[in-house]
Design an enzyme around this catalytic site. Structure first.
Site, short mmCIF file in Angstrom:
data_model
loop_
_atom_site.label_atom_id
_atom_site.label_comp_id
_atom_site.label_asym_id
_atom_site.label_seq_id
_atom_site.Cartn_x
_atom_site.Cartn_y
_atom_site.Cartn_z
N GLU A 104 -42.81 30.49 -7.57
CA GLU A 104 -43.32 29.63 -6.49
C GLU A 104 -44.28 30.45 -5.64
O GLU A 104 -45.48 30.37 -5.83
CB GLU A 104 -42.15 29.09 -5.67
CG GLU A 104 -42.54 27.95 -4.74
CD GLU A 104 -41.32 27.22 -4.20
OE1 GLU A 104 -41.47 26.45 -3.24
OE2 GLU A 104 -40.21 27.41 -4.74
N GLU A 134 -32.96 31.72 2.15
CA GLU A 134 -33.50 30.35 2.17
C GLU A 134 -32.44 29.35 2.62
O GLU A 134 -32.73 28.41 3.37
CB GLU A 134 -34.00 29.98 0.78
CG GLU A 134 -34.58 28.58 0.67
CD GLU A 134 -35.18 28.31 -0.69
OE1 GLU A 134 -35.97 27.35 -0.81
OE2 GLU A 134 -34.89 29.07 -1.65
#
Length: 992
Positions: free
Chosen positions: A441, A716
Site C-alpha cells: 500500500e 493501525e
C-alpha cells in the site's frame, strides 16, 4: 545574543528549489533582551557582500518567522544573505552568511532519453566527455523516472535517496540541481535508473506502469570555464546505456543486486516523447539516511531461522559489510514482528519486501537503491558463518525535517508512546505522508495526513514537506473539479470526495501557517483550499442546497470500535454529520485565510457560507431541548471541536460525551475522526481527569496497551496484536501507522499547554495553558518554534504545583495558571496591591518568579528532553542576579482572573510559579466512579456501606451497571435523586 536557524522557505541553504518569492527566517537566542527593535537584511551575489542587490536598511518591518525578500531572482544564481538584529536593551548581533541558489533557466536543450532495451531490464545511461581547460563552475540539472542516482566519474553525487521522489507525475516532475566537480581530461556522467513508483509495481488498483512504461532520464551539465566560455552537455541520442547490476527493483518487491554481473555490453538510447513542460524545480526536501542503527540481537528462531532484531520498527534500508565468496547468494526478508518466536511477514500481504545480493568475491559495503522497507526484524539466508551484528546497520531514511519538539513525563510508558509517535512520523514521512511503510500500500492517504498534521508540526519542521504535498494535492484536484482524492498522489486509485480525507486541502496548510507563521503556504494553497470548499458546496447545491453535506460515500469515523461489525472498519457515527461538520470547519478556515491574504470579498462570502452551514447543522442535529441526536463519542467530539455546539446545549453535549464514556466503561471507542480530538475536548471541557485516564489506560483499547505489547511505533488498529502476542489479522494490519499518534498533539496543547494563536502565528503570540493531573506527577517539554525556544513544565509536589514557562525573544505569551488566584500571583510578581482581579487578599506564599534566566531548566533540575539540545535552556536571558524577580514583574503586562485560572500576559523571559492550587490535585471519587473502583478503596467502600449498600441484600445487574450513578438509577437499586448530591459530596471528600 546569537542568530541561528537561518532558513529560506524553511530549508537550509537550498539549491535548485522552486522558491517562488523566497522568505527568510531566523531565531535569536542567548539574550536577556525582550524584543527586536529593528533589523537589517542584506542580499548579495558574493559571500563577502561587496556585490549587494538588496539592503532593507534598519527597519522594524523584518519579522523573524518569515520575511519575503522583495527581489527579482535570476536563474542559476547563488544569493548570499544575512541579517543584523538590534534589541530593546541595546544588544545587537549579526548572523553568519547563508545562501540559496536558483534553479535552471530557459528552455530545456536536453531531450528525454530511454535505453533501447527490453523495458523490464534495469539500466543506466551514460556519457563520456573531455575537459581541456580550467572550470570555474559546474552544475548538473537532472531527473529520471521512475528513480535515479547520479554518478560522476564513478562517485555518487550527493547523499540523497530515492530521487526524484514521489509526486503526481501526470502533472509535474521535479528535477534536482547538483554542484559538480570535474577533473581535467576524460569524465563520465552515469545516471542509474530504477522503476520506483512511476513504472514499478505500486498501488491497490494497478500493479505496475501507473505513470509510464519506460525508464527515462533528462539532464543538462552546465560548465562555465575560467576563460569566460561555457558549455552544456545534454542528454540526447549520443548517450549510451548499459545493464545495471540491480537486476530488479520495486517499491513492494524489494531489490535484487548481482555484483558479479557483466555489464560491459553497451546499448544505444533513443529519445522518448515525455512532456518537458512538466519539468519543475524541486519542492521536496531531501530524502536522506538520518540514523544508522546497530541490531540489538541476533536471534536463532525455533524454526531454525537466523534473524536480526533492530530493536526499533524503522523505515529505510539494511546496510552490511559483505565478505562473501563469489557467487554467494545472500537473501534478506523484512518483517515487523515475530510470531511464536519465528520470523513473520504475512501482514505485508503481497509485498515481498526482500533483498537479494549476489557477491562478486570482493569485500564491500552493501545497501539498496530503489526500494525501502518498513521493518524491525530481518531474516538472513545464505550467510557464510555466524553473522556479526556489528557488520549490519539499519539505515533510517526519511525526508529532511528538523526536529523541533520533545516531551518527557514521569511515566516511562507515556514516554515510550511519545517515542513511538515520532518514529511513526519518521517512517511515514518519506516524500509523501503515507499510511504505512511496509505492506503493498504505502499510500499518501489524505485522511491520515490531515489528522496527524498538528502533531507533525509540533514534532518537526514540516513546512517544506507539506508545501510539496500541497502541490500534489492541488494537481490532483484540478483533474477532479476541486474534489480531493482519498490518496495523493493518486497512482490510479479511484476514490475521492470523502469528508475528513478531503480536509487535507484545508486543515494541513492552516496548521502549517499557525505553527510557522509564513503565509506563503496559504498563498500557494488558496485555490486548492477554495476548490475543496466549493466542491462541497456544489454537492450540497445538487441535493437541495440545505447547507449540509448529505450525499456521497464517506469513510466516516474509520476503524472506530462502535460499528455494527466487531473488528469492522466503519464506525457508528453518522457519516453525514461528520461530513457537514467538516464542511463548516473548512469553510471557516477558508474565510480566515481570505482575511489573512487581504481578500475581503472572499472572506465575506465564506463567512456567510459558514454561518449558513452552522445554522443548518444545529437545526438538523440538535433537538429543540438541546440534545445531540447522534449519540456517539465521535459525534460529541466533532460538535465540540468544530464549534457547532449552541451555547445553550454545551452542558448537555459534555454530559452526553461523559455518559458515552461511562457506558463504555471509560474506554474509548473512537476512530480516525474522533480520536485526534477526544482528549483535547475532555481537557477543554472540564473532564481533564478522563483525558489522562484514557491516555494511561493499559488495557485494550488504549495507547499504552500497544506500548506494553512491545510496540516501538504506533499501530493501525487498537488491537493489531492480541494479548497472547498473536497478530490480530493480516487483511489490514500495519504496526507502523501514525494516525493514532495524534494523541501527542494533546500532550503539547493540553498536558504542556503550548498552543499557537491565529493572532501572532508562528508562536510570536501564543498560549501556555498546562493541564496538570495527579495521575502524572510531572511533565516537561520544549518546542524550538519558529519564534524561538518555548519551554513548559509542571510538577505536582504534595500540595504545591510548580509551573515553569519560557517565552522566547520577541514573542509574547498568555500563561494560564490552572486553579490559581490572581491576587496571590500579583503579590508574588511584585505587582499592585496583591488583590488582583479576584478581589481576594493574599492567603498563601504562592510562588517565586524569575524573569530572565539563561539556564532555567538546569536551575530547576527539569531540563528539556533530547530535541534541539543546543537550544534548550539557552533561549532567553543572562540575568541571574537578585534583580530577577523585579525584572519578571516588569515583563508581565497583566494578570487576570479567568474562572478558576489566572492569565498572565508575559513578554520574553522564563517564569517560575510555585503555588498551592485552589483545588487539590488528587484522585476524586464521585457517583460517576466505577463501582469496582469505589469498592477497592476502604474509605469509599465504608461510605457506600453506610449510605447505600446497607439498603440492598444484593446488587442485580451489577455487571451491566458500571458506575454508582447507573446503579442508583437502576430498577432494583435506585436511590432518591435528592440523596445523590449528599452521597457524591461524601465521596469527593475522600483523600486517596
Amino acid at each position: 545574543m546569537e542568530i541561528a536557524h537561518l532558513k529560506v522557505n524553511h530549508l537550509v541553504n537550498p539549491i535548485g528549489f522552486d522558491l517562488g518569492r523566497p522568505a527568510i527566517s531566523y531565531v535569536v537566542r542567548d539574550t536577556s533582551a525582550r524584543k527586536q527593535e529593528k533589523a537589517r537584511v542584506l542580499v548579495s551575489l558574493d559571500e563577502n557582500f561587496s556585490d549587494l542587490i538588496y539592503d532593507s536598511g534598519e527597519t522594524d518591518a523584518v519579522v523573524s518567522t518569515a520575511f519575503p525578500l522583495p527581489i527579482d531572482l535570476t536563474p542559476e544564481t547563488r544569493y548570499y544573505w544575512k541579517v543584523r538584529v538590534w534589541a530593546d536593551n541595546g544588544e545587537s548581533a549579526e548572523s553568519p552568511a547563508a545562501w540559496f541558489e536558483t534553479a535552471k533557466g530557459g528552455e530545456w536543450q536536453a531531450d528525454w532519453i530511454t535505453p533501447c532495451a527490453p523495458k523490464e531490464l534495469q539500466m543506466s545511461v551514460m556519457k563520456t566527455f573531455t575537459i581541456t581547460k580550467p572550470v570555474s563552475r559546474c552544475r548538473m540539472y537532472v531527473t529520471g523516472v521512475g528513480l535515479y542516482e547520479l554518478y560522476i566519474n564513478g562517485e555518487k553525487q550527493g547523499d540523497e535517496c530515492l530521487l526524484p521522489g514521489f509526486c503526481d507525475y501526470d502533472t509535474w516532475i521535479q528535477y534536482q540541481t547538483y554542484e559538480v566537480d570535474l577533473r581535467s581530461g576524460e569524465n563520465e556522467i552515469e545516471v542509474l535508473l530504477g522503476d520506483g513508483w512511476y513504472k514499478g509495481w505500486y498501488g491497490l488498483r494497478q500493479t505496475e506502469e501507473n505513470y509510464g512504461d519506460r525508464l527515462a532520464c533528462i539532464g543538462e551539465l552546465h560548465i562555465s570555464y575560467e576563460d569566460g566560455t561555457a558549455e552544456v552537455i545534454s542528454t540526447d541520442d549520443t548517450w549510451q546505456a548499459k545493464k545495471s547490476k540491480i537486476v530488479s527493483s520495486g517499491i513492494y518487491p524489494g531489490e535484487v543486486y548481482d555484483a558479479s554481473l557483466d555489464t560491459s555490453e553497451r546499448f544505444p538510447v533513443e529519445k522518448i516523447d515525455l512532456d518537458k513542460k512538466k519539468l519543475s524545480p524541486r519542492l521536496s526536501p531531501p530524502i536522506r539516511i538520518h540514523e544508522r542503527i546497530t541490531p540489538v540481537e541476533l536471534i536463532y528462531t525455533p524454526a531454525g531461522e537466523t534473524v536480526l532484531d533492530m530493536g526499533q520498527n524503522m523505515v529505510g534500508w539494511l546496510g552490511f559489510h559483505c565478505r562473501a565468496s563469489k557467487g554467494t547468494r545472500l537473501c534478506f526478508q523484512f518483517g515487523e514482528i515475530l510470531q511464536d518466536g519465528n520470523f513473520y511477514n504475512e501482514n505485508l500481504r503481497t509485498a515481498k519486501a526482500e533483498f537479494t545480493y549476489i557477491a562478486d568475491g570482493n569485500a564491500c559495503d552493501v545497501r539498496q537503491h530503489f526500494t525501502f522497507y518498513g521493518y524491525r526484524f530481518v531474516k538472513i539466508t545464505g550467510w557464510e558463518g555466524e553473522p556479526d551484528v556489528n557488520d549490519f546497520r539499519g539505515l533510517v531514511i526519511h525526508s529532511e525535517m528538523e526536529e523541533l519538539g520533545d516531551i518527557e513525563t514521569s511515566d516511562p510508558l507515556v514516554n515510550q508512546l511519545i517515542h513511538n509517535a515520532k518514529w511513526g512520523q519518521k517512517g511515514n514521512f518519506l516524500d509523501v505522508p503515507t499510511d504505512c511503510p511496509q505492506r503493498d500500500e504505502r499510500y499518501g492517504w489524505t485522511g491520515d495526513a490531515q489528522i496527524f498534521s498538528g502533531t507533525a508540526c509540533f514534532n518537526m519542521d514540516t513546512y517544506a514537506f507539506y508545501t510539496k504535498y500541497g502541490r500534489d494535492i492541488y494537481g490532483e484536484q484540478k483533474k477532479l473539479g476541486g474534489s480531493v482524492p482519498d490518496v495523493v498522489p493518486v497512482a490510479n486509485y479511484p476514490g475521492d470526495a470523502s469528508t475528513a480525507w478531503g480536509e487535507a486541502a484545508t486543515v494541513i496548510p492552516w496548521n502549517v501557517y499557525l505553527h510557522y507563521g509564513d503565509k506563503s503556504i496559504l498563498e500557494r494553497q488558496y485555490d486548492s483550499m477554495k476548490g475543496w470548499v466549493d466542491y462541497m458546496k456544489g454537492e450540497d447545491d445538487r441535493y437541495g442546497g440545505k447547507r449540509l453535506w448529505q450525499s456521497g460515500f464517506h469513510y466516516g469515523d474509520w476503524l472506530a470500535l462502535d460499528g455494527n461489525v466487531p473488528g469492522g472498519v466503519y464506525g457508528a457515527t453518522d457519516p453525514q454529520l461528520i461530513a457537514s461538520g467538516y464542511y463548516y470547519h473548512s469553510a471557516v478556515i477558508v474565510a480566515k485565510t481570505a482575511r489573512i491574504l487581504g481578500n475581503a470579498p472572499d472572506a465575506e462570502y465564506y463567512e456567510t457560507l459558514a454561518e449558513e452551514i452552522r445554522t443548518a447543522f444545529i437545526r438538523e442535529y440538535f433537538t429543540p431541548a438541546g440534545n445531540l441526536s447522534v449519540d456517539t463519542m465521535t459525534a460529541y467530539v466533532v460538535v465540540l471541536y468544530m464549534g457547532l455546539t449552541p451555547d445553550s446545549a454545551r452542558e448537555k453535549v459534555c454530559r452526553g460525551l461523559l455518559n458515552r464514556l461511562k457506558k463504555n466503561r471509560y474506554h474509548l471507542e473512537t476512530g480516525f475522526v474522533g480520536t485526534p480530538y477526544l482528549c483535547r475536548m475532555l481537557s477543554e471541557n472540564g473532564m481533564n481527569d478522563l483525558a489522562y485516564h484514557l491516555l494511561l489506560e493499559k488495557g485494550y483499547p488504549g495507547w499504552l496497551y500497544e506500548v506494553l505489547m512491545g510496540a516501538t511505533t504506533v499501530w493501525e488498529r487498537w488491537d493489531s496484536v492480541l494479548p497472547d502476542g498473536k497478530i490480530s489479522g493480516t487483511e489490514m494490519n500495519s504496526l507502523n501507522h501514525y494516525a493514532y499518534g495524534s494523541i501527542v498533539e494533546w500532550m503539547y496543547r493540553n498536558m504542556l499547554g503550548i498552543q499557537p494563536m491565529e493572532e501572532g502565528a508562528g508562536f510570536k503570540k501564543f498560549r501556555v495553558a498546562p493541564a496538570p493531573n495527579y495521575q502524572i506527577s510531572w511533565a516537561k517539554g520544549c518546542l524550538r518554534s519558529a519564534a524561538g525556544m518555548i519551554e513548559s513544565s509542571w510538577r505536582i509536589d504534595g500540595k504545591k504545583l510548580k509551573v515553569i514557562v519560557t517565552v522566547p525573544f520577541d514573542a509574547k505569551a498568555r500563561i494560564v495558571l490552572p486553579d490559581a488566584d490572581a491576587g496571590e500571583i500579583e503579590k508574588a510578581l511584585g505587582m499592585g496591591d496583591g488583590r488582583g482581579k479576584s478581589g481576594k487578599g493574599a492567603k498563601r506564599n504562592y510562588c517565586r518568579c524569575i524573569g530572565a534566566e539563561a539556564d532555567s531548566g538546569r536551575e530547576t533540575g527539569e531540563e528539556c528532553g533530547n530535541t534541539a539540545k543546543a537550544d534548550c535552556g539557552r533561549g532567553i536571558g543572562v540575568d541571574r542576579g537578585s534583580g530577577a524577580k523585579a525584572d519578571c514583574g516588569s515583563r508581565v503586562r497583566a494578570v487576570t482572573q479567568v474562572g478558576s485560572s489566572v492569565a498572565v500576559e508575559a513578554e520574553s523571559g522564563t517564569y517560575v510559579f510555585e503555588y498551592e492550587p485552589t483545588k487539590p490535585y488528587r484522585k476524586v471519587y464521585s457517583i460517576d466512579s466505577p463501582m469496582e473502583e469505589l469498592m477497592e478503596n476502604a474509605e469509599t467502600r465504608k461510605i457506600l456501606e453506610e449510605d447505600y449498600l446497607c439498603r440492598f441484600k444484593n446488587l442485580p445487574f451489577e455487571k451491566e451497571l458500571f458506575t454508582l450513578e447507573e446503579l442508583m438509577n437502576g430498577p432494583f437499586t435506585s436511590l432518591p435523586r435528592e440523596e445523590w448530591e449528599a452521597l457524591d459530596k461524601r465521596l469527593r471528600s475522600v483523600v486517596s
